[in-house]
Design a protein around this motif. Structure first.
Motif, PDB file in Angstrom:
ATOM      1  N   SER A 194       0.783  -1.044   0.068  1.00  0.00           N
ATOM      2  CA  SER A 194      -0.019  -0.022  -0.098  1.00  0.00           C
ATOM      3  C   SER A 194       0.776   1.230   0.003  1.00  0.00           C
ATOM      4  O   SER A 194       2.122   1.242   0.448  1.00  0.00           O
ATOM      5  CB  SER A 194      -1.000   0.214   1.299  1.00  0.00           C
ATOM      6  N   PRO A 195       0.390   2.447  -0.372  1.00  0.00           N
ATOM      7  CA  PRO A 195       0.984   3.685  -0.463  1.00  0.00           C
ATOM      8  C   PRO A 195       1.860   3.888   1.109  1.00  0.00           C
ATOM      9  O   PRO A 195       2.780   4.395   1.198  1.00  0.00           O
ATOM     10  CB  PRO A 195       0.150   4.622  -0.983  1.00  0.00           C
ATOM     11  N   GLN A 207      -4.000   8.151   0.676  1.00  0.00           N
ATOM     12  CA  GLN A 207      -2.797   7.516   0.890  1.00  0.00           C
ATOM     13  C   GLN A 207      -1.697   7.857   0.055  1.00  0.00           C
ATOM     14  O   GLN A 207      -0.450   7.941   0.376  1.00  0.00           O
ATOM     15  CB  GLN A 207      -3.120   5.906   0.892  1.00  0.00           C
ATOM     16  N   THR A 208      -2.053   7.766  -1.434  1.00  0.00           N
ATOM     17  CA  THR A 208      -1.343   7.979  -2.485  1.00  0.00           C
ATOM     18  C   THR A 208      -0.602   9.492  -2.449  1.00  0.00           C
ATOM     19  O   THR A 208       0.341   9.954  -2.549  1.00  0.00           O
ATOM     20  CB  THR A 208      -1.954   7.936  -4.041  1.00  0.00           C
ATOM     21  N   CYS A 209      -1.542  10.223  -2.121  1.00  0.00           N
ATOM     22  CA  CYS A 209      -1.112  11.964  -1.745  1.00  0.00           C
ATOM     23  C   CYS A 209      -0.128  11.972  -0.498  1.00  0.00           C
ATOM     24  O   CYS A 209       0.849  12.564  -0.601  1.00  0.00           O
ATOM     25  CB  CYS A 209      -2.089  12.759  -1.282  1.00  0.00           C
ATOM     26  N   ALA A 264       0.428  13.905  -6.750  1.00  0.00           N
ATOM     27  CA  ALA A 264      -0.297  12.576  -6.789  1.00  0.00           C
ATOM     28  C   ALA A 264      -1.454  12.595  -8.013  1.00  0.00           C
ATOM     29  O   ALA A 264      -1.930  11.573  -8.638  1.00  0.00           O
ATOM     30  CB  ALA A 264      -0.855  12.324  -5.537  1.00  0.00           C
ATOM     31  N   TRP A 302       0.531  12.109 -11.312  1.00  0.00           N
ATOM     32  CA  TRP A 302       1.355  11.095 -11.356  1.00  0.00           C
ATOM     33  C   TRP A 302       0.917  10.086 -12.337  1.00  0.00           C
ATOM     34  O   TRP A 302       1.462   9.392 -12.928  1.00  0.00           O
ATOM     35  CB  TRP A 302       1.295  10.300 -10.014  1.00  0.00           C
TER      36      TRP A 302
END
Length: 497
Positions: A5-6, A114-116, A330, A333
């Protein structure tokens, strides 16, 4: 990256960087500022000449257990890890705020929170200068997680329009700790005030919690006020003169901005610009107030840079910008933004490689050069053995002190040759005058001269010493490369300035 996971990848990246910091921390000696602040802990006081006391207080337990540079540097490393964690959490809070307040205005779906958070953490890891503060403890190292904590409290206020008594108390503690860390914490407090003023209603003014927070903050900074009141307010007078710098010039401002982008990496700037373009079309007042955690300190330091400033002063501000940059990056991305996505990837890789190259130069002792002054890495090697040698020479020759001719030479000498007093032979008032006073007329001392900042021995009939004689020399060599030389002179009959 699909296997984890990020958030897991963020933790892995922070762990790898922390291991590199930890290894480097055991490989080099204290820098001039590190030694200065370790002496704060050695000479514990309510406050100090040039900074509030927290940078010394926080090291006091460790220096009574160990003198190892690597072990003492655990403190800045833990603060850097905490700052990275708070960057991730603040990013999630801003993401939730955007969804909560801008749900009717968003023209495109937000990336996963979570990606951010991962992208925000990556911008910090790819920034060169924060790694310096992760290894060496400076007041800015402490102020960084505190500033992020204050930003987190501001976001909770914006999301809930209220804080409970425990949160108000925590806010007061954070403000007090910020004041104990560095005087420029006032800029972060001003950004927090702007966040409170950005809401249409101001119920916090009549809230008992607000006044509780203000009372706690004031109580915590009382040691600084008390110490300054008993020392003719020298810290405040010094900071005002220090911030003013020399003659103001626009070219210094331009140089400051360029140096800032180089020191913290263009990825942070690009990410912030993308965030503004993508999400600041609504709720401009609220988001603008949150941007104040970066803009207010940065603009003030940029204005002051016209008279001179140091790059690391803005570190807390850049960490507060990272959550916005993470969201902006993000969003760009995914491969649907092919050109921009590749540019971001390349930018992050280049910045990380530059950081690794910097670590390698530090371990190698810098770039070989004929002139010692052109190799700043030389300053990180030799002071330990020089301090121990100075203490031995002083004992053999029955002198009870060491002297240097600039305050930047005094901190390492005072730490590595402790408990010998170190006198700075200049007319500038500094912390060493408070610790050791002035060299007495007629006294003899051991004068240390370092080739990286060399001075002629102060000899004269009306001022200086009656005579100085070089009695020993120490050359510092690393991997076959000459770094610097220390000259030890026995000087007698000091006449004063």
């Amino acid at each position: 990256m699909r296997h984890h996971s990020p958030s897991t990848w963020a933790a892995i990246c922070v762990f790898i960087a922390a291991v590199v910091h930890f290894a480097l921390g055991f490989s080099i000696e204290f820098s001039v500022d590190e030694a200065h602040y370790v002496l704060y802990a050695y000479h514990l006081a309510w406050s100090y000449f040039d900074h509030p006391p927290l940078v010394g207080w926080i090291q006091w337990p460790l220096i009574h257990l160990t003198s190892s540079e690597g072990l003492i540097r655990i403190i800045p490393e833990l603060l850097w890890v905490l700052s990275s964690y708070l960057v991730y959490q603040v990013t999630l809070e801003i993401h939730h705020l955007l969804q909560q307040r801008n749900s009717d205005y968003l023209t495109q779906a937000l990336p996963l929170p979570q990606t951010c958070g991962l992208m925000a953490v990556l911008t910090i890891i790819a920034s060169p200068l924060p790694h310096v503060l992760a290894i060496g403890l400076l007041p800015d190292t402490i102020l960084t997680p505190i500033s992020l904590g204050l930003m987190m409290m501001a976001l909770r206020w914006l999301r809930k329009d209220r804080l409970n008594q425990a949160e108000w108390a925590l806010l007061g503690i954070l403000l007090g700790l910020a004041g104990l860390s560095k005087y420029t914490a006032a800029f972060t407090a001003l950004a927090l005030l702007f966040v409170f003023l950005s809401t249409p209603k101001k119920p916090w003014i009549n809230s008992s919690g607000f006044w509780l927070a203000a009372s706690i903050a004031l109580l915590l900074i009382c040691p600084v006020l008390y110490w300054n009141a008993t020392h003719d307010w020298i810290s405040f007078r010094y900071q005002l003169a220090h911030g003013g710098g020399s003659a103001w010039a626009w070219r210094r401002v331009a140089a400051f901005i360029g140096i800032q982008i180089a020191c913290f990496g263009p990825a942070l700037t690009l990410g912030a610009m993308l965030f503004i373009k993508q999400y600041c079309h609504s709720k401009k007042l609220v988001l603008g107030a949150l941007f104040g955690f970066f803009l207010i300190p940065f603009m003030i330091f940029a204005a002051l840079s016209g008279g001179g400033s140091l790059p690391h002063w803005t570190t807390p501000a850049w960490f507060c910008l990272a959550p916005f940059a993470g969201i902006g990056l993000a969003n760009a991305w995914p491969m649907r933004h092919r050109i921009l996505s590749r540019a971001i990837r390349a930018l992050l890789v280049i910045q990380v490689l530059l950081c690794l190259l910097g670590f390698a130069f530090v371990l190698a002792g810098g770039i070989p050069s004929i002139a010692v002054k052109s190799n700043p890495i030389a300053d990180l090697y030799g002071w330990k053995i020089a301090g121990e040698k100075a203490a031995q020479i002083a004992q053999t020759n029955h002198v009870e002190s060491i002297a240097v001719q600039n305050w930047t030479l005094a901190s390492r000498a005072a730490w590595y040759a402790r408990p010998l007093p170190v006198f700075v032979l200049d007319q500038r008032q500094d912390q060493f005058d408070i610790w050791f006073g002035q060299l007495s007329p007629g006294a003899s001392t051991l004068l240390i001269n370092w080739s990286g900042m060399s001075f002629n021995a102060p000899i004269g009939t009306k001022s200086g010493f009656e005579q100085c004689k070089i009695i020993d020399t120490l050359e510092i060599v690393r991997f076959g490369q000459f770094l610097s030389r220390f000259d030890f002179s026995l000087c007698s009959n000091w006449q004063g300035q």
